[in-house]
Each structure stands twice: as structure tokens, then as C-alpha cells.
Design an enzyme around this catalytic site. Sequence first.
Site, short mmCIF file in Angstrom:
data_model
loop_
_atom_site.label_atom_id
_atom_site.label_comp_id
_atom_site.label_asym_id
_atom_site.label_seq_id
_atom_site.Cartn_x
_atom_site.Cartn_y
_atom_site.Cartn_z
N GLU A 284 67.33 66.00 44.86
CA GLU A 284 67.09 67.15 44.01
C GLU A 284 67.31 68.45 44.78
O GLU A 284 66.81 68.60 45.90
CB GLU A 284 65.65 67.15 43.47
CG GLU A 284 65.26 65.95 42.66
CD GLU A 284 63.79 65.98 42.25
OE1 GLU A 284 63.12 67.02 42.51
OE2 GLU A 284 63.30 65.00 41.69
N GLU B 118 66.91 64.66 34.99
CA GLU B 118 65.92 65.74 34.96
C GLU B 118 66.52 67.07 34.50
O GLU B 118 65.91 68.12 34.67
CB GLU B 118 65.26 65.87 36.33
CG GLU B 118 64.52 64.60 36.72
CD GLU B 118 63.78 64.71 38.04
OE1 GLU B 118 63.80 65.80 38.64
OE2 GLU B 118 63.18 63.71 38.46
N ASP C 131 55.47 63.30 49.37
CA ASP C 131 55.42 62.63 48.08
C ASP C 131 55.29 61.12 48.28
O ASP C 131 54.21 60.56 48.20
CB ASP C 131 56.66 62.97 47.25
CG ASP C 131 56.73 62.21 45.94
OD1 ASP C 131 55.70 61.70 45.48
OD2 ASP C 131 57.83 62.11 45.37
N LYS D 257 51.22 63.65 41.56
CA LYS D 257 51.72 62.93 40.38
C LYS D 257 50.60 62.05 39.84
O LYS D 257 50.19 61.10 40.52
CB LYS D 257 52.93 62.06 40.73
CG LYS D 257 54.17 62.84 41.18
CD LYS D 257 55.26 61.88 41.63
CE LYS D 257 56.54 62.62 41.99
NZ LYS D 257 57.57 61.70 42.56
N ARG E 84 57.82 63.20 36.29
CA ARG E 84 58.59 62.05 36.76
C ARG E 84 59.97 62.10 36.10
O ARG E 84 60.19 62.80 35.12
CB ARG E 84 57.90 60.73 36.42
CG ARG E 84 56.51 60.54 37.00
CD ARG E 84 56.39 60.79 38.49
NE ARG E 84 57.16 59.90 39.33
CZ ARG E 84 56.68 58.85 40.01
NH1 ARG E 84 55.39 58.55 39.91
NH2 ARG E 84 57.44 58.13 40.80
#
Length: 440
Positions: free
Chosen positions: A169, A212, A321, A346, A375
Site C-alpha cells: 500500500e 481498497e 501490524d 484492527k 480490512r
Amino acid sequence: MTTIQKIYSRSIYDSRGNPTVEVELTTELGTFRSMVPSGASTGEWEAKELRDNDKNKWGGKGVTIAVHNVNNIIGPALVKSDIKITDQRGIDEFMIKLDGTNDKSKLGANSIVGVSMAVARAAAAFLKIPLYEYIGKLAGSKTTECIPVPSFNVLNGGRHAGGDLAFQEFMIMPIKAPTFSEGLRWGSEVYHTLKALAKKKYGASAGNVGDEGGIAPDLTTAEEALDLVNEAIKEAGYDGKVKIGFDVAASELYNGKLYDLDFKSEHPKPENKLDYKKLYEKYSALIEKYPIVFIEDPFSEEDWGAFSYMSSKTKVEVIADDLTVTNVKRLSKAIELKCANALLVKINQIGSLSETIDAANMAKKAGWGLMVSHRSGETDDSFIAHLAVGLEAGQMKSGAPCRSERLAKYNELLRIEDNLGDSAIYAGTRAADYIKSNTL
């Protein structure tokens, strides 16, 4: 004091067209719904999402067992227990005990978290307060008036897109916007500029979007991606105001010894297999060249020493993460070893609201920042917008300003900001208190 009258679950579809769990919880005040997201790039230590594994239906991705567990085990047990709807921790702990495993693999984290989220909505309604304020009270937050800086995933690679681009990302953050609503406008303008640039340089297909909402041009290197994103920021008129971050999702690159930047390529080059020190050198070069303020998951989830090495040297925010998976046991070790300075949060990674709050509070106590996250397989549930405000998280990522399941969260933050009126505080540069000033 109200109690749970009924809990009902059904299988619905997420943004990737895969089944996921929906929960409806009924009290005398009405019915309160939650929808559970699902990740593509998941940490090894995440609470277990229960799938049917019946290859004859949905490619094995059905959730009928998880739905059954809500309807026939969790729901009846909670109704019978007579636990008050405002006892969030009591309800969450009841479900965890009912499951009886360390990773929620018996009943499924996707079952438990769906109920936990629905309980929170019902409790907030009973108390006649917004959901974000309810979460803030549970967390002991000093304020629930701070709106996080959005981190827009505008360009996709890794497991979220085709092509050879290894990093997953590439994100933009409107850190210097005066308000969240202005930050969302800036992000939208940069995104559309980026899409136009990509189509002009790489052809019409470069404007196609990934899971996404970010574009997914056929790029090979991080430099190509960062050049394109930085050019879009400048062309949109936000040079120096909008910053860049990226998620490497490095566990996907790791073979146990080296990091393979060509792990998706049909023609890998030996020089693109790097040890953690060489990979850190690459990150350092990128940080010097581009307006980067954070890197998420720069190393594998078991490469603790590499995280510590980078965190002791770098001037940017290092976000954990897959390393920490919103789990206090993993997080405690990461804090002790000084592996990072920010936690990605998350809720479905750990499987209940109470445990999510525990992890967030542990990170804050250690001086870490928080970034609440969606997510890749999402729904139009806007719960995480309230979670971000309630936890005083300075940052939230929910994909690009594109695709309705992504905008559902950003639009909810717009509503929260609007409802707060003059008392709303945009995190802005304060979201990056953990980033040394020379990067802003």
C-alpha cells in the site's frame, strides 16, 4: 437496565464478494446491526476467522458455521445469562470463555467480534450517547472530540494487486489540512490527479482499482510508485501539505532468511533478495528522497530484531501490524524490545472490542501512536470511524477515497465532525507527535 432479548446472524457478502458474518442484536430499544470485515494479508497470530472450508460452496470461504455458532451457541447463551447490555467487558469475556481457545478458533473470531460490535451499538443507544463517546468511556479516553488524520491507500501493490510491485500500500496523509473535511477534499483531489497521471503514463488500465480503491498500475519498483504519488501531490497543489506512508506487508516478502522484492516477478533478480539491514538501507534512501512520514510492517512478523534495529535509527513512524496483531501479549514484547512507535488497530484481528481497547491503551501508555484500520474485505459498516475517535487515535486508514465500503468510514467521520461542531479537533500534525519534526 436493558438486557439482550435476541441475537440473530446471517451470511452476507463483503466488498470482494466473499461471505462474511452479519449480526443483529435486539433489546427493548430496537435492533442493532454489525458487519464483520476480513483481511487478505493476515498476520499469523491473528484470532482465527472461522470459514467452512467446503470447496463446493464459495470456494471454501463460506461462514455458515460461524453464523450457526452465533445463532445456536453465543446468542442463546448470552440471552440466558441476563448480562446487562452495558457490561461490554463482561459480555466479551463471557464469549471468550464460551469459546475456550487462545485464538477463538472454536466459535470463530468473526462470530465473537460481530456480537461484540453489536453490543456496543446497543449499549450506546441505551446510554443515549454516540458510539464514539461510549467507546471513549470504556477506554478512559481524555477526549472524544479528536478526528483522526485519514491515511488514503491510493496505489496498490503486493497481495492487493497484480503486477510485480512488492510493497502492498502507498498512502497519502493530509496532515496539514485545517479540518478533517478539508483533509478528505485534499485526499480526493490528489487521488483523482493520481488516477489521471497513471492513465496518461501507463494507459487506461492503470486507472483500474484494487481491493481498497487505490489504483493498480503495472509498476515494478517502490520508486516508480512513490514518484507517481509525489507528482500527483504536487500537481494537485499540496506539496509540503500532504505526506506519504506505505505498508510493506513484509511478511509476504520473507522466505525465512531474506526479503525478496521480486516475490511476484516471473524474472526475479538475485540482487533484489535483501537481508534486513540492506532492506533498512533501502527504506532510508526512500525516506531521504520522498516526504515519507511512516512505514508499516517494514519487516516480517517474526523478525523482532529487524524492527528494533530500524526503530532505533529511523526518523519516521514505524507502525506494527502483523507483528502485534492488536494482541497485548505480542504488543508487550514489541514495547519491551522497542520494535515500533505506533500500533495498527484492527478489531477483527483480536476479536472483541474490550481486547482492542486493552491493546490501544497499552500502546498509548508506552507513548506509541495509534492508527485504526479497516480490512481489505470490507462492508459498509462504519464502526471503525467511531473506534478511531473513541480511542483518541490520531490516524485512521480505510482505503482510497473511492468505493462505497471505504467511503462509509470517511463519511461517518464527516458526520462526527459535523455533530461535534466547533469542539471538533482535527489531529493534523499532532497525529504525528511520534514523528520527528524534520519530516513534517
